[in-house]
Enzyme design. Structure first.
Site, mmCIF file in Angstrom:
data_model
loop_
_atom_site.group_PDB
_atom_site.id
_atom_site.type_symbol
_atom_site.label_atom_id
_atom_site.label_comp_id
_atom_site.label_asym_id
_atom_site.label_seq_id
_atom_site.Cartn_x
_atom_site.Cartn_y
_atom_site.Cartn_z
ATOM 1 N N CYS A 90 -4.675 2.497 -3.734
ATOM 2 C CA CYS A 90 -3.439 2.956 -3.050
ATOM 3 C C CYS A 90 -2.290 1.971 -3.253
ATOM 4 C CB CYS A 90 -3.664 3.170 -1.560
ATOM 5 S SG CYS A 90 -4.872 4.419 -1.198
ATOM 6 N N ASP B 222 2.913 -4.443 8.066
ATOM 7 C CA ASP B 222 1.724 -3.606 7.894
ATOM 8 C C ASP B 222 0.515 -4.540 8.039
ATOM 9 O OD1 ASP B 222 -0.448 -2.213 6.994
ATOM 10 O OD2 ASP B 222 0.428 -1.635 5.062
ATOM 11 N N HIS C 13 0.868 -1.183 0.000
ATOM 12 C CA HIS C 13 0.000 0.000 0.000
ATOM 13 C C HIS C 13 0.909 1.239 0.000
ATOM 14 C CE1 HIS C 13 -2.832 2.911 1.852
ATOM 15 N NE2 HIS C 13 -3.801 2.073 1.547
ATOM 16 N N LYS D 126 -10.611 -0.808 10.487
ATOM 17 C CA LYS D 126 -10.703 -2.048 9.694
ATOM 18 C C LYS D 126 -10.888 -3.255 10.614
ATOM 19 C CE LYS D 126 -7.653 -0.116 6.213
ATOM 20 N NZ LYS D 126 -8.254 0.203 4.931
ATOM 21 N N GLN E 29 -4.713 -4.964 6.995
ATOM 22 C CA GLN E 29 -5.696 -5.979 6.607
ATOM 23 C C GLN E 29 -5.519 -7.251 7.435
ATOM 24 O OE1 GLN E 29 -8.103 -5.229 4.518
ATOM 25 N NE2 GLN E 29 -7.259 -3.319 3.736
HETATM 26 N N1 PMP Z 1 -1.883 -0.616 4.599
HETATM 27 C C1 PMP Z 1 -2.834 -1.389 4.061
HETATM 28 C C2 PMP Z 1 -2.480 -2.777 3.598
HETATM 29 C C3 PMP Z 1 -4.150 -0.904 3.950
HETATM 30 O O1 PMP Z 1 -5.100 -1.680 3.417
HETATM 31 C C4 PMP Z 1 -4.439 0.398 4.395
HETATM 32 C C5 PMP Z 1 -5.834 0.961 4.258
HETATM 33 N N2 PMP Z 1 -6.376 0.823 2.976
HETATM 34 C C6 PMP Z 1 -3.411 1.147 4.969
HETATM 35 C C7 PMP Z 1 -2.152 0.607 5.057
HETATM 36 C C8 PMP Z 1 -3.661 2.522 5.499
HETATM 37 O O2 PMP Z 1 -4.614 2.502 6.513
HETATM 38 P P1 PMP Z 1 -5.293 3.855 7.013
HETATM 39 O O3 PMP Z 1 -5.798 4.550 5.789
HETATM 40 O O4 PMP Z 1 -6.390 3.390 7.903
HETATM 41 O O5 PMP Z 1 -4.242 4.629 7.735
#
Ligand code: PMP
Length: 405
Positions: free
Chosen positions: A362, A198, A121, A224, A201
């Site tokens: 993203c 990270d 991401h 999440k 998920q």
């Molecule tokens: N890493 C991953 C794998 C994600 O799926 C996300 C959220 N889409 C993020 C980081 C960032 O999370 P947040 O927008 O809640 O800070």
């Protein structure tokens, strides 16, 4: 083992009573909140609202107790050795920025290497990149296999370059693939690297055991994990948290301040400048306590069943290209209708009240690698039903018919 009672689980979510016509398959973006979480947040504001750690009065002491209990419950959820190893942030993004900034100012030196993977991401790419150029640090990237999983042979080869930091996602937010994180951490540690997972998920799919994984950092977002938005978690081993330069400075995180010098508070406060998201932390703790009433294995089986049905339905629809693997998948499916823009497909699904996401999620470097302009992402949660699967398949069938007419 008795089957998971999805209707009982779903009833905990007011959203599905208020919006019965919607099929919500955008869970990788954010989850709905059970009543237990909404109640915990409301009750905090109604009964205990006060700032933490600084009030002389009882209300502030109660708020502090609730906030610190939330830290203890998060620490137990990830099996941290100590609750001081849990830093509350505004989300996974903020946590990743804190780690990248913090390490860049202390541990990393010009010429050092950071190892990421092709499916990260942006939140696990850009924070590193922001500092790498300025500090002369080099980013290497692990490529993927033809099945779009991290290429572990290439990974081992890149570890031979002795990266200082290895940072990767537990579960891909685009493809849903579950990475072999325990193995990846062990190999990275054998190569002498600091490891960062990270878990945005991952933390919802399975309770992470950070001591067993032996990772140095693990981050995730509350929203999440059935919790509120604006709250996230940075777990770090004390040894590494102590070396992070704070990205934010101000109240709470100091010990003494003069115009000449500042000395800092101890962990976890040194990395939590300003008034924290007290209600958010309490809401996240409520989400964790609520979720732990259910059996993770049963939930995973339920999601596997949804996934199996979804895949077999997809295979019967012509012109669908599936980018995700059906195995080692946490319940996220990226797909395309051949020759069509994913935004058009998602809009046709929206018209059928099926909520999915389209675009590059993203993860632009992943889509460049896949040579795709984007994808439609259907992501399942424990409250989704077979009916949701069937309605999504039907909506996809109709979308294909309209687009290819
Ligand atoms: N890493 C991953 C794998 C994600 O799926 C996300 C959220 N889409 C993020 C980081 C960032 O999370 P947040 O927008 O809640 O800070």
């Amino acid at each position: 083992m008795p089957a998971f009672d999805v209707q009982q689980f779903r009833q905990q979510f007011a959203f599905f009573q208020q919006q019965p016509d919607w099929v919500y398959l955008d869970n990788a973006a954010t989850m709905h909140k059970p009543q237990a979480v909404i109640d915990a947040v409301t009750q905090f504001y109604q009964r205990h609202n006060s700032n933490v750690h600084r009030g002389a009065h009882q209300l502030s002491q109660q708020a502090t107790m609730l906030f610190e209990q939330a830290r203890t419950s998060v620490a137990a959820y990830v099996n941290a050795a100590h609750s001081d190893e849990i830093i509350f942030t505004s989300g996974a993004t903020a946590a990743l920025n804190q780690i990248a900034f913090g390490l860049m100012h202390t541990v990393l030196k010009p010429g050092d290497r950071i190892l990421l993977t092709q499916l990260e991401h942006h939140a696990n790419i850009v924070p590193w990149q922001l500092h790498c150029q300025r500090h002369g640090v080099i980013i290497d990237v692990v490529p993927l296999t033809p099945q779009h999983t991290v290429d572990l042979v290439a990974y081992q080869k890149l570890l031979a370059l002795k990266p200082k930091v290895v940072s990767f996602s537990h579960i891909s937010n685009v493809l849903g693939h579950i990475q072999p994180v325990a193995q990846m951490v062990a190999q990275a540690k054998a190569a002498g690297a600091i490891t960062m997972i990270d878990g945005a998920q991952g933390a919802v799919y399975q309770q992470p055991d950070v001591q067993q994984l032996d990772c140095d950092f693990y981050v995730f977002s509350g929203h999440k994990l059935y919790g509120p938005t604006g709250i996230g978690v940075l777990y770090g081993k004390t040894q590494w948290l102590e070396q992070l330069t704070p990205v934010f400075a101000g109240g709470e995180m100091i010990d003494t301040v003069s115009f000449v010098n500042t000395t800092f508070n101890k962990l976890p406060f040194r990395l939590e400048a300003g008034t924290p998201n007290i209600a958010g932390a309490i809401g996240l703790s409520a989400a964790i306590s609520w979720l732990q009433k259910y059996n993770t294995e049963q939930i995973q089986q339920h999601k596997s069943l949804l996934l199996k049905e979804f895949y077999s339905g997809l295979q019967a629809i012509k012109a669908i290209d599936i980018l995700s693997m059906p195995v080692h998948n946490a319940g996220i499916v990226a797909l395309n209708v051949a020759g069509e823009h994913p935004a058009d497909v998602a809009e046709l699904l929206n018209q059928q009240q099926v909520a999915v996401r389209s675009g590059q999620h993203c993860a632009m470097p992943l889509f460049s690698y896949l040579a795709q302009q984007g994808a439609v992402r259907c992501s399942f949660a424990a409250y989704n039903t077979l009916d949701d699967v069937n309605r999504c398949l039907l909506a996809l069938e109709q979308a294909v018919e309209i687009l290819t007419a």
